[in-house]
Design a protein around this motif. Sequence first.
Motif, PDB file in Angstrom:
ATOM      1  N   ALA A   1       0.825  -1.212   0.000  1.00  0.00           N
ATOM      2  CA  ALA A   1       0.000   0.000   0.000  1.00  0.00           C
ATOM      3  C   ALA A   1       0.858   1.261   0.000  1.00  0.00           C
ATOM      4  CB  ALA A   1      -0.930  -0.006   1.216  1.00  0.00           C
ATOM      5  N   ALA A   2       1.946   1.246   0.764  1.00  0.00           N
ATOM      6  CA  ALA A   2       2.831   2.420   0.827  1.00  0.00           C
ATOM      7  C   ALA A   2       3.414   2.738  -0.544  1.00  0.00           C
ATOM      8  CB  ALA A   2       3.945   2.171   1.833  1.00  0.00           C
ATOM      9  N   GLY A   3       3.929   1.707  -1.236  1.00  0.00           N
ATOM     10  CA  GLY A   3       4.481   1.922  -2.568  1.00  0.00           C
ATOM     11  C   GLY A   3       3.431   2.377  -3.556  1.00  0.00           C
ATOM     12  N   THR A   4       2.219   1.875  -3.395  1.00  0.00           N
ATOM     13  CA  THR A   4       1.116   2.261  -4.279  1.00  0.00           C
ATOM     14  C   THR A   4       0.744   3.722  -4.101  1.00  0.00           C
ATOM     15  OG1 THR A   4       0.267  -0.006  -4.255  1.00  0.00           O
ATOM     16  CG2 THR A   4      -1.263   1.733  -4.925  1.00  0.00           C
ATOM     17  N   ILE A   5       0.680   4.174  -2.852  1.00  0.00           N
ATOM     18  CA  ILE A   5       0.399   5.597  -2.604  1.00  0.00           C
ATOM     19  C   ILE A   5       1.410   6.472  -3.326  1.00  0.00           C
ATOM     20  CG2 ILE A   5       0.303   7.423  -0.861  1.00  0.00           C
ATOM     21  CD1 ILE A   5      -0.521   5.210   1.158  1.00  0.00           C
ATOM     22  N   VAL A   6       2.684   6.116  -3.187  1.00  0.00           N
ATOM     23  CA  VAL A   6       3.743   6.916  -3.809  1.00  0.00           C
ATOM     24  C   VAL A   6       3.558   6.998  -5.318  1.00  0.00           C
ATOM     25  CG1 VAL A   6       6.223   6.999  -4.290  1.00  0.00           C
ATOM     26  CG2 VAL A   6       5.433   6.522  -1.978  1.00  0.00           C
ATOM     27  N   GLU A   7       3.297   5.856  -5.944  1.00  0.00           N
ATOM     28  CA  GLU A   7       3.150   5.880  -7.404  1.00  0.00           C
ATOM     29  C   GLU A   7       1.911   6.673  -7.834  1.00  0.00           C
ATOM     30  OE1 GLU A   7       5.057   3.254 -10.017  1.00  0.00           O
ATOM     31  OE2 GLU A   7       3.123   2.355 -10.587  1.00  0.00           O
ATOM     32  N   LEU A   8       0.807   6.504  -7.125  1.00  0.00           N
ATOM     33  CA  LEU A   8      -0.393   7.259  -7.467  1.00  0.00           C
ATOM     34  C   LEU A   8      -0.182   8.769  -7.291  1.00  0.00           C
ATOM     35  CD1 LEU A   8      -3.205   4.989  -5.967  1.00  0.00           C
ATOM     36  CD2 LEU A   8      -2.881   5.563  -8.378  1.00  0.00           C
ATOM     37  N   LYS A   9       0.654   9.133  -6.327  1.00  0.00           N
ATOM     38  CA  LYS A   9       0.934  10.555  -6.088  1.00  0.00           C
ATOM     39  C   LYS A   9       2.054  11.104  -6.970  1.00  0.00           C
ATOM     40  CE  LYS A   9      -0.647  12.812  -3.209  1.00  0.00           C
ATOM     41  NZ  LYS A   9      -1.796  13.753  -3.274  1.00  0.00           N
TER      42      LYS A   9
ATOM     43  N   ALA B   1       9.423   3.498  -0.065  1.00  0.00           N
ATOM     44  CA  ALA B   1       8.241   3.486   0.810  1.00  0.00           C
ATOM     45  C   ALA B   1       7.902   2.063   1.219  1.00  0.00           C
ATOM     46  CB  ALA B   1       7.057   4.131   0.101  1.00  0.00           C
ATOM     47  N   THR B   2       8.026   1.135   0.281  1.00  0.00           N
ATOM     48  CA  THR B   2       7.770  -0.277   0.555  1.00  0.00           C
ATOM     49  C   THR B   2       8.702  -0.782   1.645  1.00  0.00           C
ATOM     50  OG1 THR B   2       7.048  -0.628  -1.735  1.00  0.00           O
ATOM     51  CG2 THR B   2       7.698  -2.587  -0.495  1.00  0.00           C
ATOM     52  N   ALA B   3       9.977  -0.432   1.527  1.00  0.00           N
ATOM     53  CA  ALA B   3      10.975  -0.856   2.512  1.00  0.00           C
ATOM     54  C   ALA B   3      10.717  -0.236   3.876  1.00  0.00           C
ATOM     55  CB  ALA B   3      12.369  -0.481   2.023  1.00  0.00           C
ATOM     56  N   ILE B   4      10.421   1.055   3.901  1.00  0.00           N
ATOM     57  CA  ILE B   4      10.199   1.755   5.167  1.00  0.00           C
ATOM     58  C   ILE B   4       8.987   1.175   5.902  1.00  0.00           C
ATOM     59  CG2 ILE B   4       9.533   3.974   6.192  1.00  0.00           C
ATOM     60  CD1 ILE B   4      11.199   5.296   3.877  1.00  0.00           C
ATOM     61  N   ALA B   5       7.928   0.898   5.151  1.00  0.00           N
ATOM     62  CA  ALA B   5       6.722   0.323   5.764  1.00  0.00           C
ATOM     63  C   ALA B   5       7.000  -1.071   6.313  1.00  0.00           C
ATOM     64  CB  ALA B   5       5.592   0.282   4.742  1.00  0.00           C
TER      65      ALA B   5
ATOM     66  N   ALA C   1       4.908   6.062   5.647  1.00  0.00           N
ATOM     67  CA  ALA C   1       6.041   5.626   4.831  1.00  0.00           C
ATOM     68  C   ALA C   1       6.032   6.321   3.479  1.00  0.00           C
ATOM     69  CB  ALA C   1       5.996   4.109   4.648  1.00  0.00           C
ATOM     70  N   ALA C   2       4.847   6.503   2.904  1.00  0.00           N
ATOM     71  CA  ALA C   2       4.736   7.180   1.610  1.00  0.00           C
ATOM     72  C   ALA C   2       5.176   8.635   1.720  1.00  0.00           C
ATOM     73  CB  ALA C   2       3.301   7.087   1.099  1.00  0.00           C
ATOM     74  N   ASP C   3       4.756   9.303   2.790  1.00  0.00           N
ATOM     75  CA  ASP C   3       5.168  10.698   2.995  1.00  0.00           C
ATOM     76  C   ASP C   3       6.687  10.813   3.085  1.00  0.00           C
ATOM     77  OD1 ASP C   3       3.108  12.552   2.881  1.00  0.00           O
ATOM     78  OD2 ASP C   3       2.454  12.203   4.929  1.00  0.00           O
TER      79      ASP C   3
ATOM     80  N   ILE D   1      13.195  -7.372   2.802  1.00  0.00           N
ATOM     81  CA  ILE D   1      12.367  -8.547   2.529  1.00  0.00           C
ATOM     82  C   ILE D   1      13.078  -9.817   2.999  1.00  0.00           C
ATOM     83  CG2 ILE D   1      11.314  -9.944   0.697  1.00  0.00           C
ATOM     84  CD1 ILE D   1      11.014  -7.292  -0.900  1.00  0.00           C
ATOM     85  N   GLU D   2      14.385  -9.878   2.765  1.00  0.00           N
ATOM     86  CA  GLU D   2      15.169 -11.029   3.219  1.00  0.00           C
ATOM     87  C   GLU D   2      15.161 -11.120   4.751  1.00  0.00           C
ATOM     88  OE1 GLU D   2      19.728 -12.847   2.917  1.00  0.00           O
ATOM     89  OE2 GLU D   2      19.240 -10.945   1.965  1.00  0.00           O
ATOM     90  N   ALA D   3      15.242  -9.965   5.413  1.00  0.00           N
ATOM     91  CA  ALA D   3      15.201  -9.948   6.879  1.00  0.00           C
ATOM     92  C   ALA D   3      13.853 -10.466   7.376  1.00  0.00           C
ATOM     93  CB  ALA D   3      15.455  -8.534   7.398  1.00  0.00           C
ATOM     94  N   MET D   4      12.790 -10.066   6.701  1.00  0.00           N
ATOM     95  CA  MET D   4      11.460 -10.551   7.071  1.00  0.00           C
ATOM     96  C   MET D   4      11.384 -12.065   6.945  1.00  0.00           C
ATOM     97  SD  MET D   4       8.080 -11.352   5.774  1.00  0.00           S
ATOM     98  CE  MET D   4       7.524 -10.361   4.397  1.00  0.00           C
ATOM     99  N   TYR D   5      11.990 -12.585   5.898  1.00  0.00           N
ATOM    100  CA  TYR D   5      12.011 -14.036   5.679  1.00  0.00           C
ATOM    101  C   TYR D   5      12.772 -14.742   6.803  1.00  0.00           C
ATOM    102  CZ  TYR D   5      13.032 -18.532   3.465  1.00  0.00           C
ATOM    103  OH  TYR D   5      13.152 -19.870   3.203  1.00  0.00           O
ATOM    104  N   MET D   6      13.936 -14.215   7.147  1.00  0.00           N
ATOM    105  CA  MET D   6      14.749 -14.845   8.188  1.00  0.00           C
ATOM    106  C   MET D   6      14.057 -14.778   9.549  1.00  0.00           C
ATOM    107  SD  MET D   6      17.141 -16.116   6.507  1.00  0.00           S
ATOM    108  CE  MET D   6      17.950 -16.812   7.949  1.00  0.00           C
ATOM    109  N   ILE D   7      13.435 -13.654   9.840  1.00  0.00           N
ATOM    110  CA  ILE D   7      12.700 -13.527  11.107  1.00  0.00           C
ATOM    111  C   ILE D   7      11.567 -14.550  11.153  1.00  0.00           C
ATOM    112  CG2 ILE D   7      11.182 -12.022  12.467  1.00  0.00           C
ATOM    113  CD1 ILE D   7      12.895  -9.653  11.359  1.00  0.00           C
TER     114      ILE D   7
END
Length: 293
Positions: free
Chosen positions: A179-187, A197-201, A235-237, A253-259
């Motif tokens: 959703a964060a990345g989508t907001i950025v692209e739409l804006k 934004a995707t990473a920050i979120a 995150a988008a802001d 994303i890799e960190a999320m996988y390992m966690i």
Amino acid sequence: MNIQSMEELIVACQSEQKNIGEMMLMLEVEKSGKEEETIIRMMEERLIKMKEAVDNGIKDRSTAPSGISGGDAVKMFEYTTQGKSLSGIYISDAMTYSLATSENNARMGVIVATPTAGAAGILPGVLFSLLKNDHFSHQELVMGLFTASMLGYVIANRSFISGAAGGCQAEVGSATAMAAGTIVELKGGTPEQAVNATAIAMKSLLGLVCDPVAGLVEVPCIKRNVIGTSIAFSAADLALAGVESRIPCDEVIEAMYMIGKEMPRTLKETSLGGLAATETAKQVKERVFCKKS
């Protein structure tokens, strides 16, 4: 075309002179063999289903069959329309629409899994807030769904999107990141900003456990969807302001996988730990299943 990472996605966007949503549409045409117009029409149908879930949710005060959720979207809608919100209209509306969608899901209504049913409130919450407050067209929102799909495609192929596999970080975390990345692209942001934004979120939700009370996708899932919308806008802001994630998105994303791999099974949708193991949750479970029997 083979896009397996956010880095490859950015390079492909630059090479093809397309944004992220357009790249997803191009990829889907290639993989499915369907005509572009057909794919767009199918995505339009999904947007309509999302809107129906929101519309149903903001006027339905009834509880779910479990008796543990329902009616909060109406409360939030009334609160927001009275001008009392502290969060600002974008986030308040997104929270309301997210609640509406998630409660509709709990009542066995039709929703669109984005990327899962348990996280289905975040993206429509964000999209329909933008529709209301920025007056985007439905066609622009459809392209926003393609943006979210591309980001989710990369996440799903590099990590988890299910709570049973990786905890709630994989469900609400992935949906919030999409959703964060989508907001950025739409804006009007760049692919690089959308990926940041995707990473920050996603970073903000690493380690989030999946602990549904009584094994139902209601408590705490519904309210986590709601909070996910506010994180997505935050995150988008940051990304639109030029703030970058210090850790590249692919590594997040890799960190999320390992966690997720290291997370004990009690905290991955088994309802054996976390909030599901509290005394109140145990009482709720007993009441729900006694009611069913």
